[in-house]
Enzyme design. Structure first.
Site, PDB file in Angstrom:
ATOM      1  N   GLY A  75      12.671  -6.195  -8.454  1.00 28.43           N
ATOM      2  CA  GLY A  75      12.709  -6.091  -7.009  1.00 28.43           C
ATOM      3  C   GLY A  75      11.325  -6.237  -6.413  1.00 28.43           C
ATOM      4  O   GLY A  75      10.312  -6.038  -7.088  1.00 28.43           O
ATOM      5  N   CYS A  76      11.271  -6.579  -5.134  1.00 31.84           N
ATOM      6  CA  CYS A  76       9.978  -6.834  -4.489  1.00 31.84           C
ATOM      7  C   CYS A  76       9.127  -5.564  -4.385  1.00 31.84           C
ATOM      8  O   CYS A  76       7.942  -5.571  -4.719  1.00 31.84           O
ATOM      9  CB  CYS A  76      10.186  -7.469  -3.120  1.00 31.84           C
ATOM     10  SG  CYS A  76      11.289  -6.561  -2.013  1.00 31.84           S
ATOM     11  N   TYR A  77       9.728  -4.451  -3.928  1.00 37.49           N
ATOM     12  CA  TYR A  77       8.966  -3.197  -3.852  1.00 37.49           C
ATOM     13  C   TYR A  77       8.539  -2.750  -5.243  1.00 37.49           C
ATOM     14  O   TYR A  77       7.411  -2.259  -5.431  1.00 37.49           O
ATOM     15  CB  TYR A  77       9.814  -2.099  -3.215  1.00 37.49           C
ATOM     16  CG  TYR A  77       9.933  -2.148  -1.718  1.00 37.49           C
ATOM     17  CD1 TYR A  77       8.794  -2.106  -0.899  1.00 37.49           C
ATOM     18  CD2 TYR A  77      11.174  -2.194  -1.101  1.00 37.49           C
ATOM     19  CE1 TYR A  77       8.908  -2.129   0.480  1.00 37.49           C
ATOM     20  CE2 TYR A  77      11.299  -2.207   0.278  1.00 37.49           C
ATOM     21  CZ  TYR A  77      10.161  -2.177   1.073  1.00 37.49           C
ATOM     22  OH  TYR A  77      10.272  -2.199   2.440  1.00 37.49           O
TER      23      TYR A  77
END
Length: 332
Positions: free
Chosen positions: A147-149
């Site tokens: 995921g990006c976070y």
């Protein structure tokens, strides 16, 4: 080796479009098929009028996602919603990179607790490799893109995981609107987003257990929505157990082509990472509390999604790590 053929499943979403753009600019990848159930049968210009201009690599007409999945490409990028991707039976040949969250955990219970659905193929989760190359090169033929976070947070904290007090770690993260995907939701309307910064999913964001599963301990994590199209910045507050944390980060990324630890006093900025596949890390001492502040900035659609997916393919096929990635240039 010769050029690898590519199929993109879910090519009309943000991550699909960004993946398509990188494949078109990749010297070792040959686009074979692009799937989209909403655009099946349409010319590529239905997605973006700029496609197929100027005699460059041409994008074929869209086909259904099922057809794109079954076309036998060397590489298949899954750019689908989580639950839809979870139900996919991987093709019999080639490498599959899933840009959703459907295969990031070994424990199927996580999907019921954090994603809101029972995973339809729990016995196959162990076949998927977690694909954050800075943590370790991907292996096998099934790769779960992070995921990006989680990407920004892990880039900041992974090299420090054994040298900080786990109970001290707090992550304040902020992302642009494209992090939520292309589908409309009440908090994606301009009237809500513009001139506003809003925390969301406080204490229950699905990237929190993803971060914890890699670090080996939970962190206090709060995401916020920024009134910008793209870009993500994670500010991590930690307390060292006595080691120089800047030195650890500098040593960890000294040979990296994608992650830059900035000079002392220089702060990461969204504007410098937007539209790129690189990451900037800044390290600062908080004189009053004795904590260390580690800040990582990435593009949520770049290093946080499509760029990382291509980076994983480069590693698996032995291509240059930066092939097809956006890293150079001075953006204004």
């Amino acid at each position: 080796m010769q050029m690898a053929s590519v199929s993109i499943v879910g090519g009309s979403g943000y991550t699909g479009q960004e993946t398509l753009d990188r494949v078109l600019g990749h010297p070792e990848l040959q686009l074979h098929a692009v799937g989209s159930d909403s655009l099946a049968g349409c010319d590529a210009t239905a997605l973006d009028p700029r496609l197929n201009r100027n005699g460059g690599r041409r994008v074929p007409r869209f086909i259904t996602n099922d057809a794109a999945l079954a076309c036998g490409a060397d590489v298949t990028f899954l750019c689908l919603p989580h639950e839809q991707a979870a139900a996919i039976e991987p093709p019999a040949r080639g490498v599959v990179v899933d840009l959703s969250g459907a295969h990031r955990f070994l424990d199927p219970v996580v999907y019921e607790d954090w994603y809101g659905f029972a995973h339809p193929r729990p016995a196959e989760l162990s076949r998927w490799c977690y694909g954050l190359p800075e943590l370790g090169a991907p292996t096998g033929d099934l790769v779960a893109n992070p995921g990006c976070y989680a990407t920004a947070t892990l880039l900041a904290l992974w090299p420090l995981r054994e040298d900080v007090d786990p109970d001290s770690v707090v992550v304040d993260a902020k992302s642009g609107m494209t992090g939520a995907g292309r589908s409309l939701t009440p908090n994606a309307h301009a009237g809500f987003v513009l001139e506003n910064v809003s925390p969301y999913n406080v204490g229950e964001h699905r990237h929190a257990p993803e971060i914890a599963s890699r670090l080996g301990f939970p962190v206090a994590f709060v995401p916020h929505l920024l009134p910008v199209r793209r870009g993500l910045i994670a500010t991590c507050y930690v307390r060292s157990t006595g080691v120089d944390l800047r030195e650890l980060l500098v040593d960890s990324y000294a040979e990296s082509h994608l992650v830059t630890v900035l000079p002392e006093g220089t702060v990461p900025e969204l504007a410098r990472v937007q539209h790129t596949d690189g990451a900037e890390i800044g390290v600062f001492d908080d004189r009053l509390t004795g904590r260390t502040v580690v800040i990582c900035a990435i593009d949520n659609l770049g290093k946080g999604a499509a760029g990382q997916a291509v980076q994983n393919v480069n590693a698996l096929f032995g291509f240059p790590e930066t092939a097809g990635l956006r890293l150079s240039g001075v953006l204004v």
